[in-house]
Design a protein around this motif. Structure first.
Motif, PDB file in Angstrom:
ATOM      1  N   GLU A 107       0.421  -1.305  -0.160  1.00 14.29           N
ATOM      2  CA  GLU A 107      -0.008  -0.134  -0.075  1.00 14.29           C
ATOM      3  C   GLU A 107       0.732   1.149  -0.043  1.00 14.29           C
ATOM      4  O   GLU A 107       0.390   2.597  -0.320  1.00 14.29           O
ATOM      5  CB  GLU A 107      -1.121  -0.205   0.749  1.00 14.29           C
ATOM      6  CG  GLU A 107      -1.857  -1.322   1.325  1.00 14.29           C
ATOM      7  CD  GLU A 107      -3.212  -0.596   1.856  1.00 14.29           C
ATOM      8  OE1 GLU A 107      -3.078   0.424   2.561  1.00 14.29           O
ATOM      9  OE2 GLU A 107      -4.151  -1.724   1.898  1.00 14.29           O
ATOM     10  N   ASN A 137      -9.269   0.937   5.290  1.00 12.90           N
ATOM     11  CA  ASN A 137      -8.068   2.235   5.217  1.00 12.90           C
ATOM     12  C   ASN A 137      -7.927   2.726   6.593  1.00 12.90           C
ATOM     13  O   ASN A 137      -8.406   3.812   6.655  1.00 12.90           O
ATOM     14  CB  ASN A 137      -7.938   3.595   4.310  1.00 12.90           C
ATOM     15  CG  ASN A 137      -7.597   4.384   3.918  1.00 12.90           C
ATOM     16  OD1 ASN A 137      -6.627   4.239   4.311  1.00 12.90           O
ATOM     17  ND2 ASN A 137      -8.258   5.406   3.074  1.00 12.90           N
ATOM     18  N   THR A 174     -10.693   0.191  -6.313  1.00 15.66           N
ATOM     19  CA  THR A 174      -9.719   0.404  -5.504  1.00 15.66           C
ATOM     20  C   THR A 174      -9.554  -0.908  -4.354  1.00 15.66           C
ATOM     21  O   THR A 174     -10.829  -1.288  -3.770  1.00 15.66           O
ATOM     22  CB  THR A 174      -8.882   1.531  -5.095  1.00 15.66           C
ATOM     23  OG1 THR A 174     -10.556   1.705  -4.539  1.00 15.66           O
ATOM     24  CG2 THR A 174      -9.256   2.565  -6.559  1.00 15.66           C
ATOM     25  N   GLY A 219      -4.568   5.854  -6.636  1.00 20.18           N
ATOM     26  CA  GLY A 219      -2.650   5.438  -6.193  1.00 20.18           C
ATOM     27  C   GLY A 219      -2.748   5.339  -7.471  1.00 20.18           C
ATOM     28  O   GLY A 219      -2.327   6.550  -8.638  1.00 20.18           O
ATOM     29  N   ASN A 220      -1.844   4.662  -7.457  1.00 19.22           N
ATOM     30  CA  ASN A 220      -0.689   4.579  -8.875  1.00 19.22           C
ATOM     31  C   ASN A 220      -1.600   4.390 -10.296  1.00 19.22           C
ATOM     32  O   ASN A 220      -0.778   5.024 -11.328  1.00 19.22           O
ATOM     33  CB  ASN A 220       0.533   3.989  -8.964  1.00 19.22           C
ATOM     34  CG  ASN A 220       0.137   2.286  -8.965  1.00 19.22           C
ATOM     35  OD1 ASN A 220      -1.140   1.929  -9.227  1.00 19.22           O
ATOM     36  ND2 ASN A 220       1.061   1.620  -8.696  1.00 19.22           N
ATOM     37  N   ARG A 237      -6.379   9.844  -1.435  1.00 18.82           N
ATOM     38  CA  ARG A 237      -5.751   8.232  -1.982  1.00 18.82           C
ATOM     39  C   ARG A 237      -6.089   8.140  -3.259  1.00 18.82           C
ATOM     40  O   ARG A 237      -5.432   8.039  -4.104  1.00 18.82           O
ATOM     41  CB  ARG A 237      -5.637   6.756  -1.565  1.00 18.82           C
ATOM     42  CG  ARG A 237      -5.863   6.917   0.292  1.00 18.82           C
ATOM     43  CD  ARG A 237      -4.814   5.483   0.486  1.00 18.82           C
ATOM     44  NE  ARG A 237      -6.103   4.337  -0.166  1.00 18.82           N
ATOM     45  CZ  ARG A 237      -6.255   3.378   1.054  1.00 18.82           C
ATOM     46  NH1 ARG A 237      -4.532   2.933   1.755  1.00 18.82           N
ATOM     47  NH2 ARG A 237      -6.962   2.721   0.773  1.00 18.82           N
ATOM     48  N   LYS A 238      -7.095   8.994  -3.775  1.00 16.72           N
ATOM     49  CA  LYS A 238      -7.448   8.379  -4.868  1.00 16.72           C
ATOM     50  C   LYS A 238      -7.572   7.064  -5.564  1.00 16.72           C
ATOM     51  O   LYS A 238      -7.987   6.204  -4.784  1.00 16.72           O
ATOM     52  CB  LYS A 238      -6.903   9.316  -5.927  1.00 16.72           C
ATOM     53  CG  LYS A 238      -7.939  11.368  -5.493  1.00 16.72           C
ATOM     54  CD  LYS A 238      -7.047  11.734  -6.105  1.00 16.72           C
ATOM     55  CE  LYS A 238      -7.929  13.447  -6.552  1.00 16.72           C
ATOM     56  NZ  LYS A 238      -6.441  14.056  -4.730  1.00 16.72           N
ATOM     57  N   TRP A 263       1.760   1.016  -3.493  1.00 19.72           N
ATOM     58  CA  TRP A 263       0.378   2.011  -4.211  1.00 19.72           C
ATOM     59  C   TRP A 263       0.265   3.220  -4.821  1.00 19.72           C
ATOM     60  O   TRP A 263      -0.886   3.963  -5.256  1.00 19.72           O
ATOM     61  CB  TRP A 263       0.072   1.317  -4.090  1.00 19.72           C
ATOM     62  CG  TRP A 263      -0.130  -0.535  -4.181  1.00 19.72           C
ATOM     63  CD1 TRP A 263       0.719  -0.535  -5.322  1.00 19.72           C
ATOM     64  CD2 TRP A 263      -1.473  -1.461  -4.105  1.00 19.72           C
ATOM     65  NE1 TRP A 263       0.709  -2.217  -4.950  1.00 19.72           N
ATOM     66  CE2 TRP A 263      -0.683  -2.562  -4.426  1.00 19.72           C
ATOM     67  CE3 TRP A 263      -1.893  -1.181  -3.217  1.00 19.72           C
ATOM     68  CZ2 TRP A 263      -1.209  -3.773  -4.040  1.00 19.72           C
ATOM     69  CZ3 TRP A 263      -2.908  -2.885  -3.112  1.00 19.72           C
ATOM     70  CH2 TRP A 263      -2.212  -3.880  -3.016  1.00 19.72           C
ATOM     71  N   TYR A 264       0.399   3.542  -3.389  1.00 15.15           N
ATOM     72  CA  TYR A 264      -0.380   5.396  -3.336  1.00 15.15           C
ATOM     73  C   TYR A 264       1.230   6.771  -3.302  1.00 15.15           C
ATOM     74  O   TYR A 264       1.249   7.824  -2.467  1.00 15.15           O
ATOM     75  CB  TYR A 264      -1.443   5.296  -1.876  1.00 15.15           C
ATOM     76  CG  TYR A 264      -2.554   4.900  -1.887  1.00 15.15           C
ATOM     77  CD1 TYR A 264      -3.259   5.044  -2.854  1.00 15.15           C
ATOM     78  CD2 TYR A 264      -2.374   3.732  -1.831  1.00 15.15           C
ATOM     79  CE1 TYR A 264      -4.244   4.163  -2.280  1.00 15.15           C
ATOM     80  CE2 TYR A 264      -3.258   2.591  -1.874  1.00 15.15           C
ATOM     81  CZ  TYR A 264      -4.681   3.092  -2.415  1.00 15.15           C
ATOM     82  OH  TYR A 264      -5.634   2.596  -2.396  1.00 15.15           O
ATOM     83  N   ARG A 265       2.228   6.171  -3.746  1.00  8.84           N
ATOM     84  CA  ARG A 265       3.018   7.590  -4.559  1.00  8.84           C
ATOM     85  C   ARG A 265       4.023   7.135  -5.393  1.00  8.84           C
ATOM     86  O   ARG A 265       3.355   6.116  -6.215  1.00  8.84           O
ATOM     87  CB  ARG A 265       4.427   6.692  -3.533  1.00  8.84           C
ATOM     88  CG  ARG A 265       4.858   5.672  -3.118  1.00  8.84           C
ATOM     89  CD  ARG A 265       5.661   6.100  -1.822  1.00  8.84           C
ATOM     90  NE  ARG A 265       7.346   4.537  -2.080  1.00  8.84           N
ATOM     91  CZ  ARG A 265       7.970   4.372  -1.307  1.00  8.84           C
ATOM     92  NH1 ARG A 265       8.002   5.021  -0.166  1.00  8.84           N
ATOM     93  NH2 ARG A 265       8.689   3.736  -1.952  1.00  8.84           N
ATOM     94  N   THR A 314     -12.957   2.685   1.438  1.00  9.81           N
ATOM     95  CA  THR A 314     -12.991   3.906   0.819  1.00  9.81           C
ATOM     96  C   THR A 314     -14.740   5.304   1.560  1.00  9.81           C
ATOM     97  O   THR A 314     -14.870   5.699   1.257  1.00  9.81           O
ATOM     98  CB  THR A 314     -13.617   4.111  -1.245  1.00  9.81           C
ATOM     99  OG1 THR A 314     -14.597   2.885  -0.949  1.00  9.81           O
ATOM    100  CG2 THR A 314     -12.613   3.356  -1.574  1.00  9.81           C
TER     101      THR A 314
END
Length: 321
Positions: A11, A237, A64, A178-179, A175-176, A14-16, A68
């Motif tokens: 995680e 989350n 995702t 992520g990548n 987080r939307k 994925w989020y950077r 959420t």
């Protein structure tokens, strides 16, 4: 049992910005993309069986991995539908629960271990029929037989064996996506293009706001809440929960657990301070919670534009039927 290191590790990636070696997993992204396409195609052309009910079905889901805010949205919609004269019911897979028979109708005597945390909480908050079944179509038919005239399918976006009239996709506003890649290269269950086919996209933090209420004792006693405390979360989350507590001005230690983890009394023997958790986690501690245990309830608030559009669509569907 703390949250798994592998879960935290992926995680965090994925989020950077994607690190170079993560591209080694890109072939798996392509394989999943192909499988998702074939599966949807087989349902669309009738190679896989899909069930159509006699009542409208609203699916709430996401594309995702992780939480959420679907559960607060489901509770809000149930209460909204009740206020409009509908008899709603909810079908859930019941992740984290295990029953000897399905479909399982959640009642006052049902345990969280049987139903899973989310169905138990939704039944407790709304008092509407809630059915748990790994086979969503079968469970939805059970709700239909119980007199429900509209059904909400919780976390059912990818369960195409149950046909739906309305799709609502929830996206975490922080987080939307992520990548933007599929698992395990990224956090997506389905490609971003899937959003174009949804009826409504609800961004948690924009279209939907989760408003915290006063911290309450799990055992129901009116004991005064004191600090310091440890914030415990076994949700998709946990950072959102911690962020909410920080915004309320609290300082605390954090202790994440795996999503849908079934708490035991022994998990908290070493805790000396008070414990604050989400309401979804709190229902799993009802049988052993002592004076240290508290939870932070939250309620969803939806944008007027979304609610107006949704109700117009629901009324059009029910008028046609």
């Amino acid at each position: 049992m703390a949250i798994s290191r592998s879960q935290q590790f992926f995680e965090s990636l994925w989020y950077r910005k994607t690190v170079w070696w993560l591209w080694l997993l890109w072939p798996l992204h392509l394989i999943l993309k192909l499988l998702v396409f074939l599966r949807r195609t087989f349902y669309r052309v009738g190679l896989f069986k899909s069930t159509k009910l006699n009542v409208p079905v609203i699916v709430i889901g996401n594309i995702t991995v992780g939480g959420t805010g679907k559960t607060p949205l489901a509770i809000y919609l149930i209460e909204l539908l009740k206020s409009q004269g509908f008899k709603p019911g909810l079908i859930s897979r019941g992740y984290g629960g295990q029953s000897e028979h399905y479909p399982l109708t959640v009642t006052e005597s049902t345990s969280v271990a049987e139903s899973g945390d989310e169905p138990f909480l939704i039944r407790r908050r709304t008092q509407v029929p809630v059915v748990v079944d790994p086979i969503r179509a079968r469970g939805a038919k059970e709700l239909e037989s119980l007199g429900c005239d509209i059904i909400i399918c919780d976390d059912g976006l990818q369960h195409y064996a149950l046909q739906r009239d309305i799709e609502i996709v929830v996206i975490d506003g922080k987080r939307k996506l992520g990548n933007g890649w599929l698992m395990p290269f990224g956090p997506l269950r389905e490609p971003k293009s899937r959003l174009k086919q949804a009826d409504h996209i609800v961004v948690n933090g924009k279209d939907m706001v989760l408003e915290p209420e006063a911290i309450q004792a799990i055992n129901g006693q009116n004991s005064e809440f004191t600090v310091p405390f440890t914030a415990v979360a076994a949700i998709g989350n946990p950072e959102r929960f911690y962020r909410t507590l920080e915004e309320l001005g609290y300082q605390f230690k954090s202790q994440p657990f795996p999503d849908h983890y079934q708490f035991k009394k022994q998990d908290f023997e070493s805790f000396q301070s008070n414990i604050v958790m989400t309401e979804k986690d709190a229902v799993k501690c009802l049988s052993f919670a002592d004076e240290r245990f508290y939870f932070l309830p939250v309620s969803a608030k939806l944008s007027k534009q979304f609610l107006q559009s949704l109700m117009e669509q629901i009324k059009a569907i029910t008028h046609e039927s």
